[in-house]
Design a protein around this motif. Sequence first.
Motif, short mmCIF file in Angstrom:
data_model
loop_
_atom_site.label_atom_id
_atom_site.label_comp_id
_atom_site.label_asym_id
_atom_site.label_seq_id
_atom_site.Cartn_x
_atom_site.Cartn_y
_atom_site.Cartn_z
N GLY A 94 0.79 -1.23 0.00
CA GLY A 94 0.00 0.00 0.00
C GLY A 94 0.82 1.27 0.00
N SER A 95 2.16 1.16 -0.18
CA SER A 95 3.01 2.35 -0.14
C SER A 95 3.35 2.88 -1.52
CB SER A 95 4.32 2.03 0.60
OG SER A 95 5.04 1.00 -0.06
N LEU A 96 2.91 2.20 -2.58
CA LEU A 96 3.19 2.59 -3.95
C LEU A 96 2.04 2.14 -4.82
CD1 LEU A 96 5.47 3.77 -5.83
CD2 LEU A 96 6.20 1.40 -6.17
N SER A 97 1.67 2.94 -5.81
CA SER A 97 0.54 2.56 -6.67
C SER A 97 0.89 1.33 -7.49
CB SER A 97 0.17 3.72 -7.59
OG SER A 97 1.11 3.86 -8.63
N ASP A 98 -0.13 0.53 -7.78
CA ASP A 98 0.08 -0.69 -8.56
C ASP A 98 0.62 -0.38 -9.95
OD1 ASP A 98 -1.13 -1.64 -6.34
OD2 ASP A 98 -2.82 -2.59 -7.35
N VAL A 99 0.11 0.68 -10.56
CA VAL A 99 0.53 1.04 -11.92
C VAL A 99 2.01 1.43 -11.94
CG1 VAL A 99 0.18 2.63 -13.83
CG2 VAL A 99 -1.79 1.75 -12.58
N ALA A 100 2.40 2.28 -11.00
CA ALA A 100 3.80 2.72 -10.94
C ALA A 100 4.73 1.54 -10.68
CB ALA A 100 3.97 3.78 -9.85
N ALA A 101 4.34 0.66 -9.77
CA ALA A 101 5.16 -0.51 -9.46
C ALA A 101 5.24 -1.44 -10.65
CB ALA A 101 4.59 -1.24 -8.25
N GLY A 102 4.12 -1.61 -11.37
CA GLY A 102 4.12 -2.46 -12.55
C GLY A 102 5.04 -1.92 -13.63
N LEU A 103 4.99 -0.61 -13.84
CA LEU A 103 5.87 0.00 -14.84
C LEU A 103 7.34 -0.14 -14.46
CD1 LEU A 103 3.89 3.29 -15.65
CD2 LEU A 103 4.21 1.30 -17.15
N LEU A 104 7.63 0.07 -13.18
CA LEU A 104 9.02 -0.04 -12.72
C LEU A 104 9.52 -1.48 -12.85
CD1 LEU A 104 11.55 1.11 -11.36
CD2 LEU A 104 10.47 0.63 -9.15
N GLY A 105 8.72 -2.42 -12.34
CA GLY A 105 9.13 -3.83 -12.40
C GLY A 105 9.27 -4.33 -13.83
N GLY A 106 8.31 -3.94 -14.69
CA GLY A 106 8.36 -4.40 -16.08
C GLY A 106 9.52 -3.81 -16.85
N SER A 107 9.76 -2.51 -16.69
CA SER A 107 10.85 -1.87 -17.43
C SER A 107 12.21 -2.36 -16.95
CB SER A 107 10.76 -0.35 -17.30
OG SER A 107 10.83 0.05 -15.93
N THR A 108 12.35 -2.58 -15.65
CA THR A 108 13.61 -3.10 -15.13
C THR A 108 13.84 -4.53 -15.62
OG1 THR A 108 13.30 -1.77 -13.13
CG2 THR A 108 14.98 -3.48 -13.05
N ALA A 109 12.78 -5.32 -15.64
CA ALA A 109 12.90 -6.70 -16.14
C ALA A 109 13.27 -6.71 -17.62
CB ALA A 109 11.59 -7.44 -15.92
N LEU A 110 12.69 -5.81 -18.40
CA LEU A 110 13.02 -5.74 -19.82
C LEU A 110 14.49 -5.36 -20.03
CD1 LEU A 110 12.18 -5.81 -22.78
CD2 LEU A 110 11.45 -3.42 -22.57
N ALA A 111 14.97 -4.42 -19.21
CA ALA A 111 16.37 -4.00 -19.34
C ALA A 111 17.32 -5.15 -19.00
CB ALA A 111 16.64 -2.81 -18.43
N SER A 112 17.08 -5.84 -17.90
CA SER A 112 17.97 -6.94 -17.51
C SER A 112 17.84 -8.12 -18.46
CB SER A 112 17.69 -7.37 -16.07
OG SER A 112 16.38 -7.86 -15.92
#
Length: 209
Positions: A94-112
């Motif tokens: 509940g400390s971060l929006s789902d959309v923001a977390a999804g974008l961060l996790g997805g973009s980081t995963a794509l980069a790695s």
Amino acid sequence: MSVLPLVFTSGWASGINAYAVVLLLGVFGTTGLSDDVPETLRRPEVLVIAGVLFLCDSVADKIPYVDSVWDAVHTLVRPVAGAWVGALLAGHSGSLSDVAAGLLGGSTALASHTVKAGTRMAVNTSPEPFSNILLSLAEDLGVGGILTFAMFHPTAAAIIAGALLLLGALLLLFLATRIRRYLRRRAQRREERRLAGRGGGPPGWGAGG
């Protein structure tokens, strides 16, 4: 506490081995080692599926050229998994929006994932299979170790993951440069052999004096 560092680290790890991330997080939550793991990742069917796919990944990832095909298939899977895990972690804390977390996790995963897949293509130019096996084992151990570390020290783990991502990108750039030079030299030698086979040579070669 913000879940941002854990989302970043899990995204980085998902780009390398998404099934290991889901399996490890599920085990951490099920055994009570961490209260930050969402209930969805603790479900038995999720753990079983992740475990089976992790075994498949572990085998395919150690076979030259098969690993590159496997990476190509997972170009979409890993970023989606990183986004999904990130959104679940954010929704649980509940400390971060789902959309923001999804974008961060997805973009980081794509980069790695891009770094991993590119490095594997470079390593496959080596004629022996041991490089693939050693690299795959290092990736598996790295994902397991850093994700475990992130459960207790999320900020430090995120810094390490970020540094590894940067180093991986630099290594990929270095390998790509070396491979291009190698391919140019090989093409040049092939052309020289072709000309030699046809009796090619400098102008006037073989002319009578």
